[in-house]
Design an enzyme around this catalytic site. Structure first.
Site, PDB file in Angstrom:
ATOM      1  N   ASP A  34       0.688  -2.466   3.127  1.00 58.28           N
ATOM      2  CA  ASP A  34       2.001  -1.830   3.084  1.00 58.28           C
ATOM      3  C   ASP A  34       3.120  -2.864   3.020  1.00 58.28           C
ATOM      4  O   ASP A  34       3.498  -3.440   4.040  1.00 58.28           O
ATOM      5  CB  ASP A  34       2.151  -0.956   4.354  1.00 58.28           C
ATOM      6  CG  ASP A  34       3.519  -0.335   4.454  1.00 58.28           C
ATOM      7  OD1 ASP A  34       3.877   0.136   5.558  1.00 58.28           O
ATOM      8  OD2 ASP A  34       4.234  -0.322   3.437  1.00 58.28           O
ATOM      9  N   SER A 198      17.849  -2.792  -9.119  1.00 59.10           N
ATOM     10  CA  SER A 198      17.660  -2.518 -10.549  1.00 59.10           C
ATOM     11  C   SER A 198      19.030  -2.230 -11.157  1.00 59.10           C
ATOM     12  O   SER A 198      19.827  -1.500 -10.554  1.00 59.10           O
ATOM     13  CB  SER A 198      16.755  -1.289 -10.742  1.00 59.10           C
ATOM     14  OG  SER A 198      16.856  -0.793 -12.075  1.00 59.10           O
TER      15      SER A 198
HETATM   16  N1  LIG Z   1       7.382   6.524   5.931  1.00 60.04           N
HETATM   17  C1  LIG Z   1       7.003   5.551   5.554  1.00 60.04           C
HETATM   18  C2  LIG Z   1       6.494   4.338   5.082  1.00 60.04           C
HETATM   19  C3  LIG Z   1       7.193   3.410   4.326  1.00 60.04           C
HETATM   20  N2  LIG Z   1       8.451   3.531   3.893  1.00 60.04           N
HETATM   21  N3  LIG Z   1       6.403   2.369   4.041  1.00 60.04           N
HETATM   22  N4  LIG Z   1       5.198   2.604   4.603  1.00 60.04           N
HETATM   23  C4  LIG Z   1       5.244   3.803   5.249  1.00 60.04           C
HETATM   24  N5  LIG Z   1       4.192   4.296   5.895  1.00 60.04           N
HETATM   25  C5  LIG Z   1       2.972   3.539   6.073  1.00 60.04           C
HETATM   26  C6  LIG Z   1       2.046   4.469   6.814  1.00 60.04           C
HETATM   27  C7  LIG Z   1       2.796   5.710   7.131  1.00 60.04           C
HETATM   28  C8  LIG Z   1       4.131   5.623   6.457  1.00 60.04           C
END
Ligand SMILES: N#Cc1c(N)n[nH]c1N1CCCC1
Length: 330
Positions: A34, A198
Site C-alpha cells: 500500500d 497532474s
Molecule cells: N481507505 C483507505 C486506504 C488508502 N487511501 N490507502 N490504503 C487504504 N487502505 C489500505 C487497507 C484499507 C484501506
C-alpha cells in the site's frame, strides 16, 4: 541489490496480494502493498480468533530472530473507516529476493471487520513515507526505506495489471515492462504520501484536453480512481444511463454502457490512457445489470487518489532518490 516480486489481483482487481516471508524459519504471508500508508502490519498469534477468518497469522514466538520492540504500540485508521492496532516486533523480512534483518513488524492484537472479511489478505505493507508511520513512542521506517541504501537504485516500481499478475520491483527499472519513455514529475512528500499534480485530463479519444491541475497521491492500496467531483461529473455525462446513487455510494451505470477512455496528463506533454473497460469496477446487483464506476469523487479526502484503476494502466516508478514519480504506458 535488486528484487522482484509478483503481485496478484483479487476479484475485480479490488486489491493486489504479494507474498512475503517473516522470521526464522520463514513464515509465508500474503500482504497488500500500500503506497498510501506507511505501516507494515500483519495478522498474528495475538489477533483474537473471533477476528481471524482464514488469514495466515505471523507468530513471533515461533521465530528465533523475533525481538519484541518493548513499549512500542501502533494503531491505524484508514480513510475507508477500517482499522487495526497492536504491538511491535523486529524480525527478518524477505520479499522478492531482497531482505532486511530487523524490520518493524506490527503485529495486530485487534483488526476491524473489514480486514476479518478480507480472507486472503494477511496484512498490509505500507510503502509511503515513514513520517506517517503510526508506531509510538518512536515511528518506524518502511521496508523500502530500510532497503534503500543497499538497492542498486533508490527506487521501486509498480506494474499492476488488469485481471493478471504483475510485479513490484526494487532497485531497478525493467525496460521490458513499459513502452515509449518514462515521464517524471515531482513528488511532494510533506504529507507523507507520493503526492504529485497532474496538469489535466481528456475524456475520450477525440476529447479536448482540459487544463485543470489535479493534486493527488499514487496509492496502490486504493482500488478506484478518486478525482474532483467536477471531473467525475464531466466524465459520466458521456455515459448513457449513468447517475449518482447515494444508496450505492457513488456513480452507477448500466453494465452494458459504452465507457469512454480517460487520459490523465503527466508533465508537459505526456498522458496515461485508462481504457474505458477499466472505468467499470463491479456489478452492484446480483443480476449484473448495473455497475459501479471505477472513477468516483474525492469528496471529503482533501486530495485526489490515483488508485489501482489508474495505476494498472501504467508502469510506475516511485523514485525516492530524486523525490519524483515516473509514469509510462505499457
Ligand atoms: N481507505 C483507505 C486506504 C488508502 N487511501 N490507502 N490504503 C487504504 N487502505 C489500505 C487497507 C484499507 C484501506
Amino acid at each position: 541489490s535488486t528484487g522482484s516480486v509478483v503481485t496478484t489481483p483479487q476479484q475485480y482487481d479490488v486489491e493486489y496480494l504479494t507474498p512475503v516471508t517473516i522470521g526464522t524459519p520463514g513464515q509465508n504471508l500474503e500482504i497488500d502493498i500500500d503506497t498510501g500508508s506507511s505501516d507494515f502490519w500483519v495478522f498474528s498469534s495475538e489477533t483474537p480468533k473471533s477476528q481471524v477468518d482464514g488469514q495466515t497469522c505471523y507468530n513471533p514466538n515461533k521465530s528465533s530472530t523475533a525481538k519484541k520492540l518493548e513499549g512500542a504500540t501502533w494503531e491505524i485508521e484508514y480513510g475507508d473507516g477500517s482499522s487495526s492496532s497492536g504491538d511491535v516486533y523486529l524480525d527478518k523480512v524477505k520479499m522478492g529476493g531482497v531482505n532486511f534483518s530487523s524490520q518493524a513488524v506490527e503485529v495486530a492484537s485487534k483488526v476491524s471487520a473489514e480486514f476479518t472479511a478480507d480472507t486472503n489478505n494477511d496484512g498490509l505493507m505500507g510503502l509511503a513515507f515513514g513520517s506517517i508511520n503510526q508506531v509510538r513512542p518512536q515511528k518506524q521506517t518502511t521496508f523500502f526505506e530500510n532497503l534503500q541504501s543497499s538497492l542498486d537504485k533508490p527506487l521501486f516500481t509498480a506494474d499492476l495489471k488488469s485481471g493478471a499478475p504483475g510485479h513490484f520491483n526494487f532497485g531497478y527499472i525493467d525496460k521490458n515492462a513499459y513502452t515509449g519513455s518514462i515521464t517524471y514529475t515531482p513528488v511532494n512528500s510533506t504529507q507523507g504520501f507520493w503526492m504529485w499534480t497532474s496538469p489535466g485530463y481528456t475524456i475520450g479519444a477525440s476529447g479536448k484536453f482540459k487544463s485543470s491541475p489535479i493534486e493527488g497521491i499514487a496509492d496502490t492500496g486504493t482500488t478506484l480512481l478518486l478525482l474532483p467531483s467536477s471531473v467525475v461529473k464531466a466524465y459520466y455525462k458521456n455515459v448513457s444511463g449513468a447517475s449518482y446513487q447515494s444508496s450505492n455510494g457513488g456513480y452507477v451505470f448500466p453494465c452494458d454502457a459504452t465507457l469512454p477512455s480517460f487520459y490523465v496528463s503527466v508533465g508537459d506533454d505526456a498522458r496515461i490512457k485508462i481504457p474505458g473497460k477499466y472505468m467499470s469496477y463491479a456489478p452492484v446487483d446480483s443480476q449484473g445489470q448495473n455497475c459501479f464506476g471505477g472513477l468516483q469523487t474525492d469528496d471529503g479526502i482533501g486530495f485526489s487518489i490515483f488508485g489501482d484503476v489508474f495505476l494498472k494502466a501504467a508502469f510506475v516508478v516511485f523514485d525516492a532518490g530524486k523525490e519524483r514519480l515516473g509514469l509510462a504506458a505499457k
